[in-house]
Scaffold this motif. Structure first.
Motif, mmCIF file in Angstrom:
data_model
loop_
_atom_site.group_PDB
_atom_site.id
_atom_site.type_symbol
_atom_site.label_atom_id
_atom_site.label_comp_id
_atom_site.label_asym_id
_atom_site.label_seq_id
_atom_site.Cartn_x
_atom_site.Cartn_y
_atom_site.Cartn_z
ATOM 1 N N GLY A 159 0.807 -1.214 0.000
ATOM 2 C CA GLY A 159 0.000 0.000 0.000
ATOM 3 C C GLY A 159 0.833 1.254 0.000
ATOM 4 N N ASP B 13 -1.639 -3.318 2.116
ATOM 5 C CA ASP B 13 -2.950 -3.186 1.486
ATOM 6 C C ASP B 13 -4.032 -3.534 2.524
ATOM 7 O OD1 ASP B 13 -2.306 -2.407 -1.081
ATOM 8 O OD2 ASP B 13 -1.911 -4.462 -1.739
ATOM 9 N N PRO B 14 -5.251 -3.010 2.342
ATOM 10 C CA PRO B 14 -5.671 -2.185 1.211
ATOM 11 C C PRO B 14 -5.429 -0.687 1.429
ATOM 12 C CG PRO B 14 -7.573 -2.695 2.569
ATOM 13 C CD PRO B 14 -6.395 -3.363 3.221
ATOM 14 N N TRP B 15 -4.810 -0.030 0.458
ATOM 15 C CA TRP B 15 -4.786 1.423 0.370
ATOM 16 C C TRP B 15 -5.707 1.822 -0.787
ATOM 17 C CZ3 TRP B 15 -0.905 5.553 1.695
ATOM 18 C CH2 TRP B 15 -0.254 5.285 2.908
#
Length: 366
Positions: free
Chosen positions: A132, A266-268
């Motif tokens: 991310g 993640d998640p970004w």
């Protein structure tokens, strides 16, 4: 064939995590030869778990070991400066956990010591690693994100009296600070890693959650060198633990996930201003190679960095993080905004520990 660096890990608390998440994932780069801890039970358990051939309670014994390349300092913060400096003097490189030291004067002394002894200090900023944050970093560095506008960083964690039952925690002399130096420092580093250096800080701190000496709540308003604005909030009184970054740029807004101790993963969310920007994002991230998270990612780059001199995290990065800490403490003590950079003439340059009150006159520009 690349060199395999031999390591002594000093302190088997977070030191065990360094071994588990970092060194053991890279047997082609590192070999842990010894663990050092005052607790025989803890050091023998860690040595057995990871098949480490030696263990000791003596830091001096570790310093004298000729087959050790790197000493990894994972002791309470109040010991970091003297132990890291001793490692350099003994001809070893040094990994050091956060906070690296307790003042700008000490980090500047270590910068000079690196030059004097020809050895390298590797500060720990593992939150920089993960898919991310590294995707965001690539888009920012390529100029696709555009001009930075505003950032917000939340470090909302939960610590109770049980956490502070460990004798060195919660005390200025041994922990060197509270939520700013032991907890939120990594998230604040991420802000500057992605949006650039701070230029001015106004802040307040408080101790509201636990019966301790150091602060467990803080808020700060920043102006960055780019002209962007940022706000920081940190507490150890959040019953839901999160770390959250939201960074607004001209063309992209980045939003991290909420995992408190893995904000680089993640998640970004990468939110483009329009389809043309999305097309640039898609092209820039095509064929993306996985970035290992936390210590695995950081230590993967430290090994070749020791050979090439191109380190992923440097003492300059550690100084920037500690300069922000110093500015926040200074502003909170004086109720004034504080300009950065901060040099030897700054009121808290030698120490931010509250051994004496800081006067307004000390912090005002001449």
């Amino acid at each position: 064939m690349s060199k395999i660096w031999t390591v002594a890990v000093v302190g088997c608390g977070i030191g065990r995590t360094h071994i588990f998440e970092g060194y053991s994932r890279h047997p082609d780069k590192f070999k842990v030869l010894v663990v050092c801890d005052l607790s025989e039970e803890r050091r023998t358990a860690v040595a057995a778990e990871f098949n480490i051939p030696r263990h000791t309670a003596s830091f001096d014994e570790v310093l004298a070991m000729p087959d050790v390349d790197i000493i990894d300092v994972c002791t309470p913060p109040g010991l970091h400066f003297e132990q890291t400096l001793a490692a350099l003097k003994a001809g070893k490189h040094a990994v050091c956990e956060k906070p690296l030291v307790g003042s700008l004067a000490e980090v500047d002394a270590l910068i000079q010591a690196e030059k004097t002894y020809g050895r390298t200090i590797l500060p720990i900023f593992q939150y920089r690693y993960g898919n991310g944050v590294q995707r965001a970093k690539r888009l920012i560095d390529l100029g696709i994100a555009g001009k930075p506008y505003l950032g917000t960083v939340e470090t909302s964690w939960w610590r109770t009296a049980d956490y502070y039952a460990v004798p060195w925690r919660g005390k200025w002399a041994t922990e060197l600070g509270g939520v700013l130096v032991t907890h939120s420092i990594h998230n604040h580093d991420l802000l500057m890693y992605l949006m650039g250096d701070a230029e001015q800080v106004f802040a307040r701190i408080a101790t509201r959650v636990n019966d301790i000496e150091v602060e467990d709540c803080a808020s700060a308003s920043l102006r960055l060198k780019s002209g962007a604005l940022a706000s920081l909030s940190a507490t150890l009184g959040s019953t839901r633990q999160i770390s959250r970054l939201r960074l607004c740029f001209e063309n992209i807004t980045f939003e991290s996930g909420l995992e408190p101790y893995r904000p680089g993963d993640d998640p970004w969310q990468i939110l483009p201003a329009n389809q043309a920007v999305q097309d640039q994002i898609d092209a820039a991230l095509k064929g993306w190679q996985h970035v290992p998270t936390r210590f695995e990612g950081l230590f993967a780059e430290y090994a070749p960095g020791l050979e090439t001199g191109k380190l992923p995290v440097t003492l300059a990065d550690a100084r920037r993080a500690l300069e922000l800490v110093t500015a926040i403490y200074t502003s909170a003590a004086t109720d004034l905004p504080v300009d950065l950079p901060m040099g030897a003439d700054s009121a808290l340059y030698k120490s931010w520990l509250p051994t004496a009150p800081v006067s307004v006159a000390q912090c005002e520009a001449p």
